[in-house]
Design an enzyme around this catalytic site. Structure first.
Site, PDB file in Angstrom:
ATOM      1  CB  ILE A 108      -0.938   0.022   1.227  1.00  0.00           C
ATOM      2  CG1 ILE A 108      -1.700  -1.309   1.347  1.00  0.00           C
ATOM      3  CG2 ILE A 108      -1.917   1.189   1.115  1.00  0.00           C
ATOM      4  CD1 ILE A 108      -2.585  -1.402   2.583  1.00  0.00           C
ATOM      5  CG  ASP A 109       1.488   5.462  -2.497  1.00  0.00           C
ATOM      6  OD1 ASP A 109       2.715   5.542  -2.348  1.00  0.00           O
ATOM      7  OD2 ASP A 109       0.774   6.434  -2.814  1.00  0.00           O
ATOM      8  CG  LEU A 110       2.951   7.186   3.650  1.00  0.00           C
ATOM      9  CD1 LEU A 110       2.098   6.564   4.734  1.00  0.00           C
ATOM     10  CD2 LEU A 110       4.387   7.405   4.152  1.00  0.00           C
ATOM     11  CG  ASP A 111       3.328  10.818   0.665  1.00  0.00           C
ATOM     12  OD1 ASP A 111       3.109  10.671   1.882  1.00  0.00           O
ATOM     13  OD2 ASP A 111       4.405  11.245   0.214  1.00  0.00           O
ATOM     14  CB  ILE A 149      -3.677  -0.431  -2.485  1.00  0.00           C
ATOM     15  CG1 ILE A 149      -4.314  -1.827  -2.440  1.00  0.00           C
ATOM     16  CG2 ILE A 149      -4.733   0.648  -2.341  1.00  0.00           C
ATOM     17  CD1 ILE A 149      -4.952  -2.165  -1.099  1.00  0.00           C
TER      18      ILE A 149
END
Length: 209
Positions: free
Chosen positions: A7-10, A160
């Protein structure tokens, strides 16, 4: 089936606009440059920062701008951030279903870990993967390849994220790609990159995973 969920952060887990825009503005000010007006900076959230500064300033000034950016980001910018509503519930449902979650961001992992821990998200993640300060693994394809080697490569994997970099990195590594539309990429951007499906809210993620 248990899956590895990256999962991406920003723009996916947290909204970093205040911190990133303030730090870009600080770097430009230190170099005597004007900050882009209004929402123009939104399109720079997601891609590697060196690319952003190369576009804004050219290749000669970009490395110094990145240093100034990190000067402010490491002090206060990383805290100018907020977890999107519904994210914690979605992460809880995904992990309770037996999947393992990993943060996969091109932000340096030293900052990514700090953010994940500060905003009390660490309990949902097996590991946090990010780039190095020297620029290693700022490409999402390279980052996901590294993460996959570090984990069980035989498991089905899902990525994601909110930008085309996330989708392209997923497809280049044989992952299924879920695009999210509450971040900084557009529906057209995500579909054009080849996202397998789109989520309009965090609540939709557990079912799509």
């Amino acid at each position: 089936m248990s899956r590895n969920v990256y999962i991406d952060l920003d723009g996916t887990l947290t909204d970093p606009y205040e911190g990133i825009s303030n730090c870009i503005g600080y770097a430009l000010e230190r170099l005597g440059q004007a900050k882009p007006a209004g929402d123009e900076l939104r399109r720079f959230i997601g891609p590697p920062l060196l690319e952003t500064f190369e576009e804004l300033l050219g290749q000669d000034l970009a490395p110094r701008a990145l240093e100034y950016y990190r000067e402010r980001f490491g002090d206060i910018g990383w805290r100018e951030n907020a977890v999107y509503p519904g994210v914690r519930g979605a992460l809880g449902a995904i992990t309770e279903a037996g999947h393992r979650c990993f943060v996969a961001t091109t932000k340096p992992h030293v900052f990514a870990r700090r953010i994940v821990e500060h905003f009390e998200l660490a309990a949902y993640f097996t590991e946090v993967y990010g780039s190095e300060l020297d620029g290693t693994r700022t490409d999402k394809t390279e980052l996901l390849r590294f993460a996959q080697r570090d984990q069980s490569a035989g498991k089905e994997s899902v990525m994601i994220g909110d930008r085309y970099h996330d989708v392209v990195g997923a497809r280049n590594n044989g992952f299924r790609a879920i695009g999210v539309t509450w971040g900084y990429g557009t529906v057209d951007e995500l579909r054009g990159a080849g996202a397998d499906c789109l989520a309009a809210s965090p609540q939709q993620l557990p079912g799509l995973v």
